[in-house]
Design an enzyme around this catalytic site. Structure first.
Site, short mmCIF file in Angstrom:
data_model
loop_
_atom_site.label_atom_id
_atom_site.label_comp_id
_atom_site.label_asym_id
_atom_site.label_seq_id
_atom_site.Cartn_x
_atom_site.Cartn_y
_atom_site.Cartn_z
N ASP A 169 28.62 -28.93 -45.36
CA ASP A 169 28.02 -30.20 -44.94
C ASP A 169 27.57 -30.94 -46.19
OD1 ASP A 169 26.47 -32.26 -43.99
OD2 ASP A 169 25.29 -31.04 -42.60
N LYS A 219 25.66 -40.70 -44.98
CA LYS A 219 24.75 -41.31 -45.94
C LYS A 219 25.46 -42.21 -46.97
CE LYS A 219 20.95 -38.39 -44.74
NZ LYS A 219 21.04 -37.04 -44.24
N TYR A 266 19.73 -28.37 -42.43
CA TYR A 266 19.75 -29.34 -41.34
C TYR A 266 21.13 -29.98 -41.27
CZ TYR A 266 18.60 -33.56 -38.62
OH TYR A 266 18.56 -34.56 -37.68
C1 LIG Z 1 21.18 -36.52 -42.81
C2 LIG Z 1 21.96 -35.27 -42.59
C3 LIG Z 1 22.70 -35.06 -41.43
C4 LIG Z 1 22.62 -35.95 -40.22
O1 LIG Z 1 23.09 -37.23 -40.46
P1 LIG Z 1 22.62 -38.42 -39.47
O2 LIG Z 1 23.43 -39.59 -39.94
O3 LIG Z 1 21.14 -38.56 -39.67
O4 LIG Z 1 22.96 -38.00 -38.10
C5 LIG Z 1 23.53 -33.95 -41.37
N1 LIG Z 1 23.61 -33.08 -42.39
C6 LIG Z 1 22.89 -33.25 -43.52
C7 LIG Z 1 23.03 -32.27 -44.64
C8 LIG Z 1 22.02 -34.34 -43.66
O5 LIG Z 1 21.28 -34.46 -44.76
#
Ligand SMILES: *Cc1c(COP(=O)(O)O)cnc(C)c1O
Length: 439
Positions: free
Chosen positions: A238, A270, A143
């Site tokens: 990511d 995060k 994701y």
């Molecule tokens: C949480 C998450 C996102 C998206 O971040 P948001 O601040 O919720 O838009 C993207 N990539 C990864 C791996 C994530 O865990």
């Protein structure tokens, strides 16, 4: 445990917001029941609208590395807010935070944004701008936020055009997204054999954490890195979830630094926002310098690098010393041990997987999980029973079996002291509930 105040708020919320929430998983649809409306958090604890206290193992889905309302973070944020909450100009905190990220990770330049979604969206735009190519590769079960082109599902063939994973995304927007099984180097080779000179980038979670924790097999990320380099594509890791969480710099420290490869671009979010909306993407200077105003690739944000948010992130990272990660690691091992022991005792088949200090449990699965198909084989009914038993005992777990569990430095690793003692007391009953519900 009374939940009348949460129930009343949920009823009102559903009148004014779709599903009563501002992000779907919060609605408890996967596990049923009333979502708890939290009113405060302190350290390892959350308190809901009915004054029930919970040991928190969600940590706002990762950001709360130091626990809730860490006094030094709150002090720094309060002082920053008093100086003004947004200037629409550059300011010192964003420079300090960028320096901290550059010091900890392999990136040379950083651009701040306000969410992980924005970070991955912008990184992909930049990769396409840099390479002059349109196709991108992503992996099933990874994701990257709700970016249109990344909300794609695999087509039916081995290497086919992605199909939209949600209504509202036009088919042509995902037609350039190639979706491959995770941990499958042969599928990557097949995609590059067919489309190698058209692929702008491969994007992958540095260690998958959004289908439960599925770490890359040794050499998998390295293979992606080498394959991208051989075909003139960029490699994007990511680290929105894993960055400054799985380890001090992120999963790269466990993987890339050891295997000797570097991503071209990285995304963060995060933890780096310390509980505020702050995220970033960064990478090689020659690629990043293609961004406006230096280069032609447009990217902007009214609140990007916001002084309060970047102060929260900077203070969090400064407090996140090697000792913090050691403590987190000790607590994580202890919790894994307790849960595994209770589940084994109750006869619940499970597989526990880790990525640095992160971990999750696959229910009713006896084999290691390597990809999304493996993750989907789990028994969510067993988790639902377990989740509710833990919730009733005052332990707040992710309301879905497909999520990592997040601890903080405020959780004492000592099993005889709170909050782990509460967890230990709740576990045998919850494990028996899971056993009774297992299919
Ligand atoms: C949480 C998450 C996102 C998206 O971040 P948001 O601040 O919720 O838009 C993207 N990539 C990864 C791996 C994530 O865990």
């Amino acid at each position: 445990m009374s939940t009348t105040a949460s129930e009343a708020l949920f009823a009102r919320a559903q009148q004014v917001s779709p599903g009563g929430v501002n992000s779907p998983v919060r609605a408890f649809r996967a596990v049923g029941g009333t979502p708890r409306f939290m009113k405060s958090g302190a350290g390892a604890w959350l308190t809901d609208a009915d004054d029930n206290r919970y040991v928190d193992l969600v940590g706002s889905w990762g950001p709360m590395l130091l626990g809730h309302a860490h006094p030094e973070v709150i002090e720094a944020v309060t002082a920053a807010a008093a100086r003004g909450t947004s200037f629409g100009t550059p300011a010192e905190p964003e420079v300090l935070l960028a320096e901290e990220i550059v010091a900890r990770t392999p990136v040379e330049r950083v651009r701040m944004v306000s969410s992980g979604t924005e970070a991955t969206m912008s990184a992909i735009r930049l990769a396409r701008g840099f390479t002059g190519r349109d196709r991108i590769v992503k992996f099933s079960g990874c994701y990257h936020g709700h970016v249109d082109a990344l909300l794609a599902e695999a087509g039916s063939g081995v290497v086919t055009l992605g199909i939209p994973g949600t209504p509202g995304v036009p088919a042509h927007v995902t037609a350039d997204t190639i979706v491959l099984p995770y941990n499958d180097p042969a599928a990557v080779d097949a995609a590059f054999a067919e489309y190698g000179d058209q692929i702008a980038c491969v994007i992958t979670e540095a260690a998958a954490g959004n289908m439960g924790v599925v770490p890359p097999h040794p050499g998998f990320n390295e293979h992606l890195s080498r394959t991208c380099a051989a075909h003139g594509a960029l490699f994007i890791t990511d680290e929105v979830m894993t960055g400054f969480r799985a380890a001090r710099s992120g999963y790269w420290e466990i993987d890339g630094q050891v295997e000797g490869w570097q991503p071209d671009l990285m995304t963060f979010g995060k933890v780096m926002g310390g509980g505020f909306p702050a995220a970033a993407f960064g990478g090689r200077a020659d690629v990043m310098d293609l961004l406006a105003p230096v280069g032609p690739v447009y990217q902007a944000g009214t609140l990007s690098g916001n002084p309060v948010a970047t102060t929260a992130g900077l203070t969090t990272l400064r407090l996140a010393t090697p000792e913090v990660y050691e403590r987190l690691s000790a607590t994580s091992s202890q919790v894994q041990h307790l849960v595994s022991e209770a589940l084994a005792e109750a006869g619940v088949a499970h597989t526990l997987q880790t990525a640095g200090t992160m971990f999750s449990i696959f229910w009713g699965v006896a084999e290691p999980v390597a990809d999304f198909a493996g993750a989907q084989a789990q028994d969510t009914a067993a988790y639902t029973a377990f989740f509710h038993a833990m919730l009733d005992a005052g332990v707040y777990l992710p309301p879905s079996a497909y999520e990592a569990w997040f601890l903080s430095a405020a959780h004492d690793p000592d099993v005889d002291s709170e909050p782990l003692s509460r967890l230990a007391e709740a576990l045998p009953g919850a494990a028996r509930a899971a056993a009774a519900a297992a299919r």
